[in-house]
Design a protein around this motif. Structure first.
Motif, PDB file in Angstrom:
ATOM      1  N   VAL A 319       9.709   4.506 -14.558  1.00 36.87           N
ATOM      2  CA  VAL A 319       8.620   5.296 -15.143  1.00 36.87           C
ATOM      3  C   VAL A 319       7.411   4.409 -15.438  1.00 36.87           C
ATOM      4  O   VAL A 319       6.265   4.766 -15.128  1.00 36.87           O
ATOM      5  CB  VAL A 319       9.106   5.998 -16.433  1.00 36.87           C
ATOM      6  N   ALA A 320       7.649   3.242 -16.037  1.00 38.59           N
ATOM      7  CA  ALA A 320       6.545   2.349 -16.387  1.00 38.59           C
ATOM      8  C   ALA A 320       5.787   1.887 -15.145  1.00 38.59           C
ATOM      9  O   ALA A 320       4.544   1.828 -15.143  1.00 38.59           O
ATOM     10  CB  ALA A 320       7.073   1.144 -17.160  1.00 38.59           C
ATOM     11  N   LYS A 323       3.593   4.716 -13.734  1.00 37.13           N
ATOM     12  CA  LYS A 323       2.366   4.880 -14.524  1.00 37.13           C
ATOM     13  C   LYS A 323       1.353   3.797 -14.174  1.00 37.13           C
ATOM     14  O   LYS A 323       0.150   4.084 -14.037  1.00 37.13           O
ATOM     15  CB  LYS A 323       2.701   4.839 -16.019  1.00 37.13           C
ATOM     16  N   SER A 324       1.819   2.570 -14.021  1.00 32.76           N
ATOM     17  CA  SER A 324       0.904   1.476 -13.681  1.00 32.76           C
ATOM     18  C   SER A 324       0.282   1.683 -12.302  1.00 32.76           C
ATOM     19  O   SER A 324      -0.922   1.433 -12.111  1.00 32.76           O
ATOM     20  CB  SER A 324       1.651   0.141 -13.706  1.00 32.76           C
ATOM     21  N   CYS A 326      -0.340   4.451 -10.836  1.00 34.19           N
ATOM     22  CA  CYS A 326      -1.314   5.546 -10.893  1.00 34.19           C
ATOM     23  C   CYS A 326      -2.637   5.127 -11.523  1.00 34.19           C
ATOM     24  O   CYS A 326      -3.636   5.840 -11.414  1.00 34.19           O
ATOM     25  CB  CYS A 326      -0.725   6.730 -11.656  1.00 34.19           C
ATOM     26  N   GLU A 327      -2.657   3.985 -12.194  1.00 34.38           N
ATOM     27  CA  GLU A 327      -3.887   3.495 -12.824  1.00 34.38           C
ATOM     28  C   GLU A 327      -4.695   2.590 -11.908  1.00 34.38           C
ATOM     29  O   GLU A 327      -5.810   2.190 -12.244  1.00 34.38           O
ATOM     30  CB  GLU A 327      -3.526   2.728 -14.102  1.00 34.38           C
ATOM     31  N   GLU A 364       8.362  10.491 -11.936  1.00 37.31           N
ATOM     32  CA  GLU A 364       7.111  10.294 -12.675  1.00 37.31           C
ATOM     33  C   GLU A 364       5.908  10.455 -11.751  1.00 37.31           C
ATOM     34  O   GLU A 364       4.897  11.079 -12.124  1.00 37.31           O
ATOM     35  CB  GLU A 364       7.108   8.906 -13.320  1.00 37.31           C
ATOM     36  N   ILE A 368       2.545  12.852 -12.206  1.00 34.85           N
ATOM     37  CA  ILE A 368       1.216  12.323 -12.532  1.00 34.85           C
ATOM     38  C   ILE A 368       0.484  11.739 -11.335  1.00 34.85           C
ATOM     39  O   ILE A 368      -0.687  11.385 -11.434  1.00 34.85           O
ATOM     40  CB  ILE A 368       1.311  11.248 -13.648  1.00 34.85           C
TER      41      ILE A 368
END
Length: 449
Positions: A319-320, A323-324, A326-327, A364, A368
């Protein structure tokens, strides 16, 4: 920017690029090359290795782990005329070609990831061999990932089945490799530096291909040639923390209780004079693999970006990382990381920690990731992720939908620890076969391609 799809040309190229980068990472930790470099004194801590070899009357060699065959082969190639005796303990899954190339080395097949009678037989044979070493000899221990399971000699009074039961319970409870090895060492007659005591007063050279983040010598292979910072009490504490103590075989609990009372020999501690004749050299690790990945990514036109070590529960790691990813705003980025996540097994499915990470990341990303172009590969550098034939798996924002179309639920698979069957149906498995090396797991991901 169009929505990503697994059968699109761009995603096919992304997967091909990720495989190229992965294979470059694996090539960077080629065991024979790294052993040769260390024997030439060409890596950190190896300055005196050529003198150790030159000054020895005879050399005794023990290679243990997933990279045992190529490490033994290179040592034999370079100093075969000095070798008095040698054993290579290789995985049962290793190819017969690996074993047949060795000429002066006895090859013993052993079990991984769960030890069995072959693991115990290998340890007994090796120690019997090493008892022939003398003070003016050199013992080379070539160590790589998998050695803990493949080289097992239970402490006195403990049956192999009892030790295996404890190991399996800890694995299912999500114990880290550090915790696993604290317990393994204290139920063993050879781990925690005890192997040194079998070497007949000879000098000992450990050539170590590390599969442990941070390269803790006491943890790699459960510290066959290293001092042990932990105690019998620490082993009990780990078993209690992971709720294994109350379910452990009575013989194991009784042994550890006697040991805490000082009734058995301890592992080798860091102030033991026996360590004065030991030299341990880390010849390669996950960082070396990532250096190879960086070079390959740059050659393919990506901007390499190293992430922090993958550590903790595989679900959280996946998950982490999603998220990274996607940034990321820059074009053509290749993110990468190494490490060894853990999986707390709660379901009856099939998979490994890399596949579990990939599945958590895919879920994830589906939530997102939107239309971002992101493809990630989570894989073991040994080519074997858990008890499966896959090295790992690919994840992208479209992976969950791929599973839906194939009739498998990502969310259910995650809960059941059934990542392998999910990716098999969804088309995301990454299969290489055994690579002949082993450092840590790696992530390589391409973004905005």
């Amino acid at each position: 920017m169009s929505s990503p799809a697994t059968d699109s040309d761009s995603d096919k190229v992304a997967r091909a690029d990720l495989e190229t980068i992965y294979r470059a990472a694996v090539a960077a930790v080629d065991p024979a090359r790294l052993v040769g470099r260390a024997m030439d004194g060409g890596c950190h801590g190896a300055d005196h290795v050529p003198d150790l070899i030159a000054g020895a009357s005879r050399v005794w060699m023990l290679a243990v782990g997933k990279a045992a065959a190529p490490m033994a082969r290179e040592i034999e190639r370079r100093i075969g005329d000095k070798v008095a005796d040698a054993i290579a303990v290789i995985p049962k899954a290793a190819t017969t070609e690996q074993a047949l190339i060795l000429k002066k080395v006895r090859v013993l097949a052993s079990s991984h990831p769960v030890p069995d009678e072959s693991s115990e037989a290998a340890a007994h044979a090796a120690c019997e061999m090493l008892h022939g070493a003398a003070a003016d000899d050199l013992v080379i221990v070539a160590l790589s990932g998998g050695a803990s399971a493949m080289f097992t000699w239970p402490a006195e009074g403990i049956a192999l089945a009892d030790k295996m039961a404890v190991n399996q319970a800890l694995l299912k409870a999500g114990a880290s490799i550090r915790e696993l090895n604290v317990v393994r060492k204290h139920l063993s007659a050879v781990k925690g530096g005890r192997l040194i005591r079998h070497c007949g007063g000879a000098r000992v050279l450990g050539l170590i291909l590390s599969d442990v983040p941070g390269n803790d010598l006491a943890t790699i292979g459960s510290g066959l040639t290293a001092c042990d910072w932990s105690s019998f009490g620490d082993a009990v504490a780990v078993m209690k923390l992971r709720n294994v103590w109350g379910r452990a075989p009575e013989a194991v609990r009784a042994y550890l209780e006697r040991a805490m009372a000082g009734e058995t020999d301890a592992t080798v501690k860091c102030n033991d004079p026996i360590l004065e004749r030991v030299t341990n050299v880390i010849i390669g690790d996950g960082e070396v693999a990532l250096e190879g990945a960086e070079r390959a990514a740059a050659a393919l036109g990506y901007h390499p970006d190293r992430y922090n070590e993958m550590r903790g529960e595989a679900n959280d790691v996946g998950v982490a990382i999603a998220k990274s990813l996607c940034e990321v705003t820059r074009e053509r980025v290749c993110a990468m990381a190494s490490g060894e996540p853990v999986v707390t097994v709660r379901g009856g499915g099939r998979g490994g920690r890399a596949q579990q990470c990939a599945l958590a990341a895919a879920i994830e990303l589906s939530e997102i990731g939107g239309v971002r172009r992101i493809t990630a590969l989570f894989a073991g550098t040994d080519g074997i992720d858990g008890p499966t034939d896959a090295a790992g798996a690919f994840a992208s924002p479209g992976t969950v939908a791929d599973g839906d179309r194939a009739g498998v639920s990502a969310a259910t698979a995650l809960i059941r620890n059934d990542s392998y069957n999910f990716f098999k149906a969804a088309g995301g498995l990454f299969v290489t076969g055994p690579t002949g090396t082993n450092v840590s797991d790696i992530l390589v991901a391409v973004v905005n391609y």
